[in-house]
Design an enzyme around this catalytic site. Structure first.
Site, short mmCIF file in Angstrom:
data_model
loop_
_atom_site.label_atom_id
_atom_site.label_comp_id
_atom_site.label_asym_id
_atom_site.label_seq_id
_atom_site.Cartn_x
_atom_site.Cartn_y
_atom_site.Cartn_z
N ARG A 68 8.66 4.39 40.47
CA ARG A 68 7.43 4.94 39.87
C ARG A 68 6.69 3.88 39.07
NH1 ARG A 68 10.29 10.25 37.27
NH2 ARG A 68 9.73 11.74 38.88
N GLY A 106 -6.43 -0.61 4.33
CA GLY A 106 -7.07 0.35 3.42
C GLY A 106 -6.56 0.16 2.01
N THR A 107 -5.26 -0.06 1.89
CA THR A 107 -4.62 -0.23 0.58
C THR A 107 -5.15 -1.48 -0.12
OG1 THR A 107 -2.66 0.80 1.51
CG2 THR A 107 -2.36 -0.39 -0.56
N THR A 139 2.62 -3.35 7.54
CA THR A 139 2.18 -2.43 8.60
C THR A 139 2.82 -2.86 9.91
OG1 THR A 139 0.38 -1.73 10.05
CG2 THR A 139 -0.02 -3.74 8.87
N GLU A 193 -4.41 8.62 0.54
CA GLU A 193 -5.41 8.88 -0.51
C GLU A 193 -6.30 7.64 -0.74
OE1 GLU A 193 -6.46 11.36 -2.41
OE2 GLU A 193 -7.67 10.10 -3.71
N ASP A 200 1.29 -2.59 12.51
CA ASP A 200 0.16 -3.04 13.34
C ASP A 200 -0.07 -4.55 13.26
OD1 ASP A 200 -0.13 -0.32 13.67
OD2 ASP A 200 -1.80 -0.13 12.27
N HIS A 238 -3.05 0.85 16.07
CA HIS A 238 -4.40 1.14 15.60
C HIS A 238 -5.40 0.39 16.48
CE1 HIS A 238 -7.37 1.75 12.11
NE2 HIS A 238 -7.16 2.91 12.71
O1 F6P Z 1 -1.13 1.87 10.68
C1 F6P Z 1 0.09 2.28 11.17
C2 F6P Z 1 -0.09 3.38 12.16
O2 F6P Z 1 1.20 3.79 12.54
C3 F6P Z 1 -0.94 3.05 13.37
O3 F6P Z 1 -0.24 2.28 14.31
C4 F6P Z 1 -1.32 4.43 13.83
O4 F6P Z 1 -2.54 4.39 14.54
C5 F6P Z 1 -1.48 5.17 12.54
O5 F6P Z 1 -0.73 4.49 11.58
C6 F6P Z 1 -1.05 6.61 12.55
O6 F6P Z 1 -1.44 7.17 11.34
P1 F6P Z 1 -0.93 8.53 10.71
O7 F6P Z 1 0.37 8.25 10.03
O8 F6P Z 1 -1.99 8.87 9.72
O9 F6P Z 1 -0.80 9.51 11.82
#
Ligand code: F6P
Length: 353
Positions: A175, A117-118, A138, A79, A140, A184
């Site tokens: 392989r 974002g938060t 996060t 949100e 990320d 992200h």
């Molecule tokens: O930001 C954390 C993350 O897991 C990213 O690595 C990924 O791109 C995204 O969130 C996935 O988002 P959602 O939970 O909205 O699918």
């Protein structure tokens, strides 16, 4: 120091979940209650709970037994209360609803645990007159202003274990195995798990790749008697899309796998790690980081450091203005030492040195 006894604080977790959220909630909540005598309220589902006034008073008992638990006891959502919706013209705006709920409850501060974002929303709420404090999280690791976010270390462990397991099956079948890792737009998770898992090719969004370089590298390994290779690819690498295609539906792993198979003629398979990277119990390092940032955030409240984000820099707990963090991304720099070191071990990043 002004008295903190009886101060009321809210906690919320927003954005994608990650291991360590409960450890952070516990870190803030227990410190706030036990050390500073504050009352603690948990808002459900990120900023949605703040907009809708959905909260629960959290006792010290509620905050016990959650250190090792994955996910978030508060729930989360993506949100964004400052994003305009179709109703904005004739109903109270979401930031106004938040203000009303904040004032009705008599809150002194809301601790917002989340990613980029938060932090942006927390910064805007502070500008709108609500005391906020941010705690970065996060998998990320892309939040600007902190050296590392909790969630990242756990995800590196999970992705590394997956790459380790792919090694043996790649060897059995001779392989090429492509493993797609989250992150992200940032390559941190791919770079760290790729190096830790001994990936032969590592592709991250920050380094544009050339297919010719990947092809030549894999064929050279083949000629040298290494018929299998591990390719670790970030979900966020840039891939050419047709007009009708949507990035969300095109997997970077599948794209790279097709490319390698058609360029080299070698049998190639892909594995997309997906949400298992975000699930489960946090690593010890994440438990410690989340606990420390949580306790630090409670101390920041006691010192009136509102509109700031708790962070870690050079192993020291610090804080910096949310306005400095908002809207920025921490990406992997080209000259990052781990890239240079991996290159000197013949790891391919899909680009010229
Ligand atoms: O930001 C954390 C993350 O897991 C990213 O690595 C990924 O791109 C995204 O969130 C996935 O988002 P959602 O939970 O909205 O699918």
């Amino acid at each position: 120091m002004t008295s903190t006894k009886g101060m009321k604080i809210g906690i919320l977790t927003a954005g994608g979940d990650c291991p360590g959220l409960n450890a952070a909630i516990r870190g803030v909540g227990k410190t706030a209650a036990l050390k500073y005598g504050m009352e603690v309220y948990g808002f459900s589902s990120g900023y949605l709970g703040l907009v809708n006034g959905e909260f629960k008073k959290l006792s010290v008992r509620d905050l016990s037994g959650i250190l090792t638990v994955g996910g978030t006891i508060l729930g989360t959502s993506r949100e964004k209360p400052f994003k305009h919706d179709e109703y904005n013209n004739y109903v109270q705006s979401k930031p106004e609803q938040i203000k009303e709920n904040y004032n009705n409850l008599g809150l002194d501060c809301v601790v917002c645990i989340g990613g980029n974002g938060t932090m942006k929303t927390a910064s805007k709420l502070y500008e709108a007159g609500i005391n906020t404090i941010g705690i970065p999280k996060t998998i990320d690791n892309d939040v600007w202003g902190t050296d590392v976010t909790f969630g990242f270390d756990s995800a590196v462990n999970i992705a590394t274990e997956a790459i380790d397991r792919v090694h043996s099956t790649a060897n059995s079948h001779k392989r090429i195995m492509v493993v797609e890792v989250m992150g992200h737009q940032a390559g941190w998770l791919t770079l760290f798990s790729g190096v830790a898992g001994g990936g032969d090719v590592i592709l991250i969004p920050e380094i544009p790749f050339k297919r010719e370089i990947i092809k030549n590298y894999i064929l050279r390994r083949y000629d040298e008697g290494k018929p299998y290779s591990i390719v670790v690819v970030a979900e966020g690498i840039k891939i050419p899309l047709k007009k009708t295609e949507n990035k969300r539906h095109i997997s970077a792993g599948a794209y790279i796998s097709d490319l390698i198979q058609s360029d080299t003629g070698l049998e190639t398979r892909e594995t997309i790690l997906g949400y298992i990277q975000r699930g489960g119990s946090p690593s010890p390092a994440d438990r410690i980081l989340a606990t420390e940032l949580g306790a630090h955030a409670a101390q920041m409240i006691s010192e009136g450091k509102f509109g700031e984000m708790a962070a870690i820099h050079n192993r020291k707990l610090i804080s910096l203005p949310l306005s400095e963090v908002a809207g920025k991304l921490k990406l992997v720099p080209d000259d990052y030492p781990l890239i240079q070191h991996a290159r000197s071990l013949d790891t391919c990043f899909g680009a010229k040195l």
